[in-house]
Design a protein around this motif. Structure first.
Motif, mmCIF file in Angstrom:
data_model
loop_
_atom_site.group_PDB
_atom_site.id
_atom_site.type_symbol
_atom_site.label_atom_id
_atom_site.label_comp_id
_atom_site.label_asym_id
_atom_site.label_seq_id
_atom_site.Cartn_x
_atom_site.Cartn_y
_atom_site.Cartn_z
ATOM 1 N N GLY A 1 0.805 -1.228 0.000
ATOM 2 C CA GLY A 1 0.000 0.000 0.000
ATOM 3 C C GLY A 1 0.833 1.270 0.000
ATOM 4 N N ALA A 2 2.139 1.149 -0.205
ATOM 5 C CA ALA A 2 3.034 2.309 -0.160
ATOM 6 C C ALA A 2 2.624 3.449 -1.098
ATOM 7 C CB ALA A 2 4.461 1.867 -0.472
ATOM 8 N N PRO A 3 2.110 3.166 -2.310
ATOM 9 C CA PRO A 3 1.748 4.283 -3.193
ATOM 10 C C PRO A 3 0.705 5.232 -2.602
ATOM 11 C CG PRO A 3 1.894 2.252 -4.455
ATOM 12 C CD PRO A 3 1.997 1.862 -3.014
ATOM 13 N N ILE B 1 4.143 16.692 7.818
ATOM 14 C CA ILE B 1 3.551 15.366 7.631
ATOM 15 C C ILE B 1 4.442 14.298 8.249
ATOM 16 C CG2 ILE B 1 2.739 13.666 5.949
ATOM 17 C CD1 ILE B 1 2.451 16.107 3.984
ATOM 18 N N GLU B 2 3.841 13.470 9.059
ATOM 19 C CA GLU B 2 4.500 12.298 9.629
ATOM 20 C C GLU B 2 3.771 11.057 9.148
ATOM 21 O OE1 GLU B 2 5.079 10.197 14.029
ATOM 22 O OE2 GLU B 2 4.888 12.374 13.863
ATOM 23 N N VAL B 3 4.508 10.074 8.666
ATOM 24 C CA VAL B 3 3.894 8.811 8.276
ATOM 25 C C VAL B 3 4.403 7.704 9.197
ATOM 26 C CG1 VAL B 3 3.387 9.411 5.887
ATOM 27 C CG2 VAL B 3 5.637 8.479 6.453
ATOM 28 N N LEU B 4 3.483 6.999 9.795
ATOM 29 C CA LEU B 4 3.789 5.838 10.643
ATOM 30 C C LEU B 4 3.481 4.610 9.809
ATOM 31 C CD1 LEU B 4 4.403 4.342 13.255
ATOM 32 C CD2 LEU B 4 2.110 4.935 14.079
ATOM 33 N N ILE B 5 4.524 4.014 9.241
ATOM 34 C CA ILE B 5 4.333 3.016 8.190
ATOM 35 C C ILE B 5 4.490 1.584 8.697
ATOM 36 C CG2 ILE B 5 5.110 4.616 6.400
ATOM 37 C CD1 ILE B 5 7.789 2.997 6.371
ATOM 38 N N PRO B 6 3.910 0.611 7.967
ATOM 39 C CA PRO B 6 4.218 -0.794 8.232
ATOM 40 C C PRO B 6 5.668 -1.085 7.847
ATOM 41 C CG PRO B 6 2.273 -0.547 6.817
ATOM 42 C CD PRO B 6 2.956 0.772 6.863
ATOM 43 N N ASP B 7 6.137 -2.307 8.120
ATOM 44 C CA ASP B 7 7.518 -2.642 7.769
ATOM 45 C C ASP B 7 7.674 -3.059 6.300
ATOM 46 O OD1 ASP B 7 6.630 -5.359 7.618
ATOM 47 O OD2 ASP B 7 7.118 -5.669 9.718
ATOM 48 N N PHE B 8 6.555 -3.215 5.565
ATOM 49 C CA PHE B 8 6.602 -3.642 4.162
ATOM 50 C C PHE B 8 7.451 -4.903 3.998
ATOM 51 C CE2 PHE B 8 6.251 1.162 3.374
ATOM 52 C CZ PHE B 8 4.867 1.127 3.293
ATOM 53 N N LYS B 9 7.525 -5.730 5.041
ATOM 54 C CA LYS B 9 8.340 -6.955 5.049
ATOM 55 C C LYS B 9 9.802 -6.679 4.688
ATOM 56 C CE LYS B 9 4.587 -10.230 4.166
ATOM 57 N NZ LYS B 9 4.106 -11.339 3.333
ATOM 58 N N SER C 1 10.915 -4.527 2.545
ATOM 59 C CA SER C 1 11.112 -4.188 1.128
ATOM 60 C C SER C 1 11.633 -2.766 0.970
ATOM 61 C CB SER C 1 9.792 -4.340 0.362
ATOM 62 O OG SER C 1 9.890 -3.748 -0.929
ATOM 63 N N ILE C 2 12.822 -2.624 0.429
ATOM 64 C CA ILE C 2 13.357 -1.287 0.177
ATOM 65 C C ILE C 2 12.646 -0.636 -1.010
ATOM 66 C CG2 ILE C 2 15.244 -2.012 -1.367
ATOM 67 C CD1 ILE C 2 16.991 0.103 0.116
ATOM 68 N N GLU C 3 12.130 -1.439 -1.931
ATOM 69 C CA GLU C 3 11.395 -0.886 -3.075
ATOM 70 C C GLU C 3 10.115 -0.186 -2.616
ATOM 71 O OE1 GLU C 3 14.103 -4.033 -4.335
ATOM 72 O OE2 GLU C 3 12.416 -4.072 -2.919
ATOM 73 N N ALA C 4 9.361 -0.834 -1.730
ATOM 74 C CA ALA C 4 8.142 -0.211 -1.209
ATOM 75 C C ALA C 4 8.486 1.011 -0.367
ATOM 76 C CB ALA C 4 7.349 -1.228 -0.376
ATOM 77 N N LEU C 5 9.504 0.895 0.468
ATOM 78 C CA LEU C 5 9.914 2.021 1.312
ATOM 79 C C LEU C 5 10.315 3.223 0.469
ATOM 80 C CD1 LEU C 5 10.675 3.144 4.127
ATOM 81 C CD2 LEU C 5 12.923 2.081 3.826
ATOM 82 N N LYS C 6 11.020 2.986 -0.631
ATOM 83 C CA LYS C 6 11.485 4.090 -1.481
ATOM 84 C C LYS C 6 10.316 4.883 -2.057
ATOM 85 C CE LYS C 6 14.772 5.161 -5.177
ATOM 86 N NZ LYS C 6 13.897 6.117 -5.885
ATOM 87 N N ILE C 7 9.204 4.218 -2.337
ATOM 88 C CA ILE C 7 8.017 4.920 -2.845
ATOM 89 C C ILE C 7 7.584 5.994 -1.847
ATOM 90 C CG2 ILE C 7 5.562 4.661 -3.395
ATOM 91 C CD1 ILE C 7 6.259 1.829 -4.423
#
Length: 331
Positions: free
Chosen positions: A135-137, A155-163, A165-171
């Motif tokens: 759901g990173a996008p 803006i602060e984002v409290l994100i999941p770990d995306f397992k 994934s550096i690709e999802a994090l980079k988004i």
């Protein structure tokens, strides 16, 4: 107490454990006092969220600061729906099979932030492990849209770990939030009991990679205490977080949402919270919040104004001291 098996329930549920019949909650100490939500601002915000079909983690997770934060015109938005694919034993958000992603959600959240005239917006989400990008996008979409609609709002984002994934994090990182937050929650020894589908290494990868992808974005992480860890274990996690480049640390008391959630082991004293705060400062955190009712977004606006290079570059030095107050338009 017996933990429920992990297979995803057909009907989303908040239940996490099967309690013992004679289990009783610990008596709450005098230093933990929760203010009941009330007031004109609270009622207005409640109506706004329902009108825009939005969810807040304040409500879904039964946050003890809901009364204080909503009363002052602040809220943490919950995106990607209100059903999580993971079943963390402490969490009161529903677990089960989620609905399809709502791609209009980012726009509604951004419009709500504008209507509230927020100084600082906190965006979090459930886990969406059925998607490779987690759901990173949608995180990136809401960051950019808030900045279009309400320049100056941090803006602060409290994100999941995306397992991990550096690709999802980079988004997400490419959209440059002022604060990138991911909570470790507990110590390695208790990780699989507390968060059965999570992985300590994924948390490490998320936070360390965020700092590598954009050193100017503040990174933040939190620990909850009172579930059976030791002080030495907490301090070891704090040292790990510093080694990952974490700038801001939050430490708060775990409060059991119901008998069908993980039981509490004990209440920490105010002196113990003070000890952890001082230790965090000693080992190099730029900001430490350590108190019983501290949660992820506590004093987040102040953190940005004091520390954020991203915010200063976007809006100049004057924005770092702006006292932006919420307004109450009609619904």
């Amino acid at each position: 107490m017996r933990f429920k098996k992990d297979p995803m329930p057909a009907t989303p549920t908040r239940d996490r454990v099967s309690p013992q019949p004679d289990s009783r909650p610990l008596r709450r100490p005098d230093w933990i006092k929760v203010r009941a939500p009330s007031g004109e601002t609270y009622e207005w915000l409640h109506g706004l969220m329902r009108k825009k079909e939005l969810h807040t983690v304040c409500e879904e997770a039964m946050c003890p600061n809901l009364g204080e934060c909503w009363g002052s015109g602040t809220a943490t938005f919950l995106m990607l729906g209100d059903v999580c694919t993971r079943s963390c034993a402490f969490c009161d958000i529903k677990h089960g099979k989620p609905a399809l992603l709502d791609w209009g959600e980012a726009e509604r959240v951004a419009q709500a932030v504008k209507a509230m005239d927020l100084k600082h917006a906190v965006i979090t989400s459930v886990n969406r492990d059925e998607r490779r990008d987690g759901g990173a996008p949608i995180f990136a979409m809401v960051i950019r849209r808030i900045r279009e609609l309400l320049p100056g709002c941090s803006i602060e984002v409290l994100i999941p770990d995306f397992k991990g994934s550096i690709e999802a994090l980079k988004i997400v990182m490419d959209a440059r939030p002022e604060i990138l937050n991911h909570n470790v929650e507990t110590v390695p020894r208790l990780f699989k009991t507390v968060q059965p589908q999570d992985n300590y290494e994924w948390a490490a990868a998320t936070l360390s990679n965020a700092k590598k992808l954009d050193p100017e974005v503040l990174t933040k992480s939190g620990i909850m205490v009172g579930i059976g860890e030791t002080m030495d274990e907490v301090k070891a996690v704090m040292r790990d977080q510093r080694s990952w480049g974490v700038d801001i640390l939050t430490i708060g008391q775990y409060l059991q949402p119901s008998k069908k959630h993980m039981p509490m082991d004990r209440y920490y004293t105010m002196e113990e919270f003070a000890e952890l705060r001082e230790y965090g400062r000693e080992i190099g955190f730029k900001w430490v919040e350590s108190n019983p009712l501290v949660r992820s977004s506590y004093h987040a606006a102040e953190q940005v104004r004091a520390l954020s290079v991203v915010h200063r570059k976007l809006y100049g030095n004057s924005a770092m001291t702006d006292n932006h107050l919420p307004v109450l338009p009609s619904l």
